[in-house]
Design an enzyme around this catalytic site. Structure first.
Site, PDB file in Angstrom:
ATOM      1  N   GLY A   8       0.943  -1.065   0.163  1.00 23.24           N
ATOM      2  CA  GLY A   8       0.056  -0.376  -0.013  1.00 23.24           C
ATOM      3  C   GLY A   8       0.704   0.949   0.067  1.00 23.24           C
ATOM      4  O   GLY A   8       0.252   2.332   0.101  1.00 23.24           O
ATOM      5  N   GLY A  11       0.187   5.323  -0.546  1.00 23.53           N
ATOM      6  CA  GLY A  11      -1.344   5.998  -0.203  1.00 23.53           C
ATOM      7  C   GLY A  11      -0.616   7.312   0.341  1.00 23.53           C
ATOM      8  O   GLY A  11       1.078   7.444   0.790  1.00 23.53           O
ATOM      9  N   GLN A  12      -1.441   7.676   1.476  1.00 22.82           N
ATOM     10  CA  GLN A  12      -1.796   8.315   2.688  1.00 22.82           C
ATOM     11  C   GLN A  12       0.102   8.397   3.521  1.00 22.82           C
ATOM     12  O   GLN A  12       1.668   9.264   3.573  1.00 22.82           O
ATOM     13  CB  GLN A  12      -1.968   9.015   3.274  1.00 22.82           C
ATOM     14  CG  GLN A  12      -2.291  10.125   3.695  1.00 22.82           C
ATOM     15  CD  GLN A  12      -3.191  10.868   5.099  1.00 22.82           C
ATOM     16  OE1 GLN A  12      -4.047   9.906   5.202  1.00 22.82           O
ATOM     17  NE2 GLN A  12      -3.082  12.115   5.619  1.00 22.82           N
ATOM     18  N   ASP A  34       2.227  -1.999  -3.939  1.00 22.26           N
ATOM     19  CA  ASP A  34       0.564  -1.476  -4.030  1.00 22.26           C
ATOM     20  C   ASP A  34       0.024  -2.202  -5.279  1.00 22.26           C
ATOM     21  O   ASP A  34       0.289  -2.096  -6.466  1.00 22.26           O
ATOM     22  CB  ASP A  34       0.856   0.112  -4.211  1.00 22.26           C
ATOM     23  CG  ASP A  34      -0.897   0.755  -3.870  1.00 22.26           C
ATOM     24  OD1 ASP A  34      -0.358   1.567  -3.142  1.00 22.26           O
ATOM     25  OD2 ASP A  34      -1.772   0.588  -4.594  1.00 22.26           O
ATOM     26  N   ILE A  35      -1.387  -2.249  -5.006  1.00 20.86           N
ATOM     27  CA  ILE A  35      -1.686  -2.283  -6.090  1.00 20.86           C
ATOM     28  C   ILE A  35      -2.271  -1.733  -7.256  1.00 20.86           C
ATOM     29  O   ILE A  35      -2.012  -2.250  -8.569  1.00 20.86           O
ATOM     30  CB  ILE A  35      -3.855  -2.277  -5.447  1.00 20.86           C
ATOM     31  CG1 ILE A  35      -4.179  -3.804  -6.202  1.00 20.86           C
ATOM     32  CG2 ILE A  35      -3.697  -1.334  -5.483  1.00 20.86           C
ATOM     33  CD1 ILE A  35      -5.936  -4.008  -6.082  1.00 20.86           C
ATOM     34  N   TYR A 141     -14.344  -0.904  10.399  1.00 21.39           N
ATOM     35  CA  TYR A 141     -13.075  -0.446  10.012  1.00 21.39           C
ATOM     36  C   TYR A 141     -12.202  -0.442  11.614  1.00 21.39           C
ATOM     37  O   TYR A 141     -11.625  -1.273  11.496  1.00 21.39           O
ATOM     38  CB  TYR A 141     -12.641   0.613   9.608  1.00 21.39           C
ATOM     39  CG  TYR A 141     -11.772   1.492   9.400  1.00 21.39           C
ATOM     40  CD1 TYR A 141     -10.601   0.975   8.659  1.00 21.39           C
ATOM     41  CD2 TYR A 141     -10.900   2.312  10.808  1.00 21.39           C
ATOM     42  CE1 TYR A 141      -9.805   1.481   8.575  1.00 21.39           C
ATOM     43  CE2 TYR A 141      -9.923   2.700  10.741  1.00 21.39           C
ATOM     44  CZ  TYR A 141      -8.893   2.436  10.111  1.00 21.39           C
ATOM     45  OH  TYR A 141      -7.364   3.078   9.263  1.00 21.39           O
TER      46      TYR A 141
HETATM   47  P1  NAD Z   1      -4.329   5.061   2.223  1.00 24.71           P
HETATM   48  O1  NAD Z   1      -6.016   5.007   1.406  1.00 24.71           O
HETATM   49  O2  NAD Z   1      -3.974   6.870   1.477  1.00 24.71           O
HETATM   50  O3  NAD Z   1      -3.114   4.301   1.384  1.00 24.71           O
HETATM   51  C1  NAD Z   1      -3.913   2.384   1.092  1.00 24.71           C
HETATM   52  C2  NAD Z   1      -2.782   2.144  -0.075  1.00 24.71           C
HETATM   53  O4  NAD Z   1      -3.819   1.260  -0.342  1.00 24.71           O
HETATM   54  C3  NAD Z   1      -3.745   2.975  -1.049  1.00 24.71           C
HETATM   55  O5  NAD Z   1      -2.374   3.252  -1.971  1.00 24.71           O
HETATM   56  C4  NAD Z   1      -4.288   1.380  -2.052  1.00 24.71           C
HETATM   57  O6  NAD Z   1      -4.383   1.424  -3.325  1.00 24.71           O
HETATM   58  C5  NAD Z   1      -4.198   0.583  -1.455  1.00 24.71           C
HETATM   59  N1  NAD Z   1      -4.762  -0.488  -1.881  1.00 24.71           N
HETATM   60  C6  NAD Z   1      -5.617  -0.554  -1.341  1.00 24.71           C
HETATM   61  N2  NAD Z   1      -6.189  -2.079  -1.494  1.00 24.71           N
HETATM   62  C7  NAD Z   1      -5.254  -2.575  -1.753  1.00 24.71           C
HETATM   63  C8  NAD Z   1      -4.599  -4.022  -2.259  1.00 24.71           C
HETATM   64  N3  NAD Z   1      -6.024  -5.093  -2.511  1.00 24.71           N
HETATM   65  N4  NAD Z   1      -3.859  -4.271  -2.488  1.00 24.71           N
HETATM   66  C9  NAD Z   1      -2.610  -3.691  -2.597  1.00 24.71           C
HETATM   67  N5  NAD Z   1      -2.416  -2.379  -2.079  1.00 24.71           N
HETATM   68  C10 NAD Z   1      -4.133  -1.856  -1.892  1.00 24.71           C
HETATM   69  O7  NAD Z   1      -4.044   5.174   3.517  1.00 24.71           O
HETATM   70  P2  NAD Z   1      -2.870   5.369   4.585  1.00 24.71           P
HETATM   71  O8  NAD Z   1      -3.805   6.613   4.958  1.00 24.71           O
HETATM   72  O9  NAD Z   1      -1.653   5.367   3.855  1.00 24.71           O
HETATM   73  O10 NAD Z   1      -2.763   4.390   5.854  1.00 24.71           O
HETATM   74  C11 NAD Z   1      -2.188   3.068   5.861  1.00 24.71           C
HETATM   75  C12 NAD Z   1      -2.341   2.780   6.931  1.00 24.71           C
HETATM   76  O11 NAD Z   1      -2.239   2.675   7.659  1.00 24.71           O
HETATM   77  C13 NAD Z   1      -4.257   1.608   6.992  1.00 24.71           C
HETATM   78  O12 NAD Z   1      -3.958  -0.065   8.019  1.00 24.71           O
HETATM   79  C14 NAD Z   1      -4.766   2.192   8.276  1.00 24.71           C
HETATM   80  O13 NAD Z   1      -6.050   1.717   8.737  1.00 24.71           O
HETATM   81  C15 NAD Z   1      -3.727   3.203   9.085  1.00 24.71           C
HETATM   82  N6  NAD Z   1      -4.100   4.090   9.252  1.00 24.71           N
HETATM   83  C16 NAD Z   1      -3.975   5.310   8.764  1.00 24.71           C
HETATM   84  C17 NAD Z   1      -4.505   6.018   9.288  1.00 24.71           C
HETATM   85  C18 NAD Z   1      -4.890   7.209   8.415  1.00 24.71           C
HETATM   86  O14 NAD Z   1      -5.077   9.321   9.279  1.00 24.71           O
HETATM   87  N7  NAD Z   1      -4.684   8.075   7.435  1.00 24.71           N
HETATM   88  C19 NAD Z   1      -4.762   6.909  10.579  1.00 24.71           C
HETATM   89  C20 NAD Z   1      -4.735   5.210  11.492  1.00 24.71           C
HETATM   90  C21 NAD Z   1      -4.278   4.372  10.801  1.00 24.71           C
HETATM   91  C1  AKB Z   2      -9.713   6.995   9.026  1.00 24.22           C
HETATM   92  O1  AKB Z   2     -10.044   8.067   8.893  1.00 24.22           O
HETATM   93  O2  AKB Z   2     -10.158   6.213   8.745  1.00 24.22           O
HETATM   94  C2  AKB Z   2      -8.355   6.910   9.597  1.00 24.22           C
HETATM   95  C3  AKB Z   2      -8.459   6.322  10.792  1.00 24.22           C
HETATM   96  C4  AKB Z   2      -8.396   7.391  12.063  1.00 24.22           C
HETATM   97  O3  AKB Z   2      -7.948   5.391  11.281  1.00 24.22           O
HETATM   98  N1  AKB Z   2      -7.896   8.368   9.224  1.00 24.22           N
END
Ligand code: NAD
Ligand code: AKB
Length: 316
Positions: A8, A11-12, A34-35, A141
């Site tokens: 992934g 992503g962010q 990434d996918i 979630y």
């Molecule tokens: P994001 O949605 O920005 O990135 C996720 C990435 O996963 C994307 O680039 C997407 O293309 C990829 N993806 C989706 N399905 C896929 C698959 N089947 N195979 C491979 N890649 C795939 O998410 P993020 O913000 O970078 O979050 C990453 C992790 O951190 C997640 O587990 C999320 O729950 C956790 N998290 C994020 C936040 C936040 O605020 N960003 C907060 C708490 C927890």
């Molecule tokens: C969401 O809003 O889903 C994420 C998180 C706090 O897990 N940013």
């Protein structure tokens, strides 16, 4: 050294984590995946287009490249998982089990898996929610993240798998757009402030959520991952706190820099998710165990976001 694989990674979080790990260990040692198709994010890194639910391909990448550590970021976030709950469960928990099994079989050495403040719900304290506070999530979630935390602790206790985790609050960053979360308003608002000087928030003005700037999140993640093993006392997931604000306060902080910025409110289904989450987080255990210490305040974060995003739009 054995290689590090990030799932992934477009992503962010991944966008920043690939860069930080490459700076620490060398781009040759960090594989981004990434996918989605490769974009221009990490020209120096090996890139594998991988759907993490394709276990055969996933294992082949791990074995062929001598991968020793996986940062497993691929997931559906809260708002998207609420729309596609079964997909949210499968992606967010089953792929974690697959990786934990790789570690149990001795094929990898270490895992980072992110949890979320979404594990908290009914019955938890709203203010300064504690490390061991009630976990009664009200979203798919959160249910999946809670199951994931329990799986991490189970594989550590029973099989000695070195899996480490952080319960991130809402993350704010300028490098990549936020993807399908409830806290995303706190990222979108900056883009709208610069493009239109106005933003309509889908979260109501007085709803507090805990937040963290990406620079702090990445620094904390690396600190936890490379701290001595005997300092890691929590094998579910660590609470990590920093700032807490509501949309009205975030808008006021933006108005300090851009006085003409206007905010309005039109709450949607994400409001209910936000209301089920903590307002602020007690991270005493992370501070004590491995020295967690965030650097950014609300005003410093706002200045940094606007500075980075404005210089990018000037270059475009
Ligand atoms: P994001 O949605 O920005 O990135 C996720 C990435 O996963 C994307 O680039 C997407 O293309 C990829 N993806 C989706 N399905 C896929 C698959 N089947 N195979 C491979 N890649 C795939 O998410 P993020 O913000 O970078 O979050 C990453 C992790 O951190 C997640 O587990 C999320 O729950 C956790 N998290 C994020 C936040 C936040 O605020 N960003 C907060 C708490 C927890
Ligand atoms: C969401 O809003 O889903 C994420 C998180 C706090 O897990 N940013």
């Amino acid at each position: 050294m054995r290689k590090i694989l990030i799932t992934g990674s477009l992503g962010q979080i991944g966008t920043e984590l690939v860069k930080a790990l490459s700076a620490k260990f060398g781009a040759d040692n960090v594989i981004a995946s990434d996918i989605r198709e490769r974009n221009n994010a990490f020209p120096e890194n090996q890139y594998e287009q991988l759907d993490v639910m394709d276990y055969e391909k996933f294992e082949k990448i791990v074995i062929d490249n001598n991968v020793g550590e996986i940062y497993h970021l691929a997931a559906l976030l809260s708002a998207t998982a609420e729309k596609h709950p079964l997909m949210g469960w499968d992606l967010n928990t089953k792929t974690l089990i697959f990786i934990l099994e790789l570690a149990k079989a001795g094929k990898i050495d270490k895992i980072f898996w992110p949890s979320s403040i979404a594990v908290f719900g009914r019955g938890a304290h709203k203010m300064m929610t504690g490390q061991e506070d009630v976990r009664n999530p009200l979203t798919m979630y959160g249910v999946a993240k809670m199951a994931g935390e329990n799986l991490c602790e189970y594989y550590f206790t029973k099989f000695g798998v070195d899996v480490r985790s952080i319960r991130y609050p809402g993350l704010i960053s300028h490098s990549a757009p936020a993807g399908g979360g409830t806290t995303d308003y706190a990222v979108e608002i900056f883009h709208h402030a610069l493009d239109k000087n106005a933003y309509t928030s889908y979260i109501d003005k007085h709803t507090y959520m805990p937040m963290l700037y990406m620079d702090d999140a990445i620094a904390g993640t690396l600190k936890l991952m490379y701290t001595e093993v005997d300092k890691v006392s929590v094998r579910t997931s660590y609470n990590l706190g920093c700032m807490s604000f509501n949309p009205e306060e975030l808008a006021a902080a933006i108005q300090r820099v851009r006085p003409d910025f206007q905010i309005s409110y039109a709450p949607d289904f994400r409001q209910q998710i936000a209301e089920s989450w903590p307002h602020s987080i007690d991270d005493t255990v992370a501070r004590k165990d491995w020295g967690w210490q965030p650097q950014f305040t609300l005003n410093r974060m706002v200045e940094d976001m606007l500075m980075h995003l404005s210089s990018r739009s000037e270059l475009a």
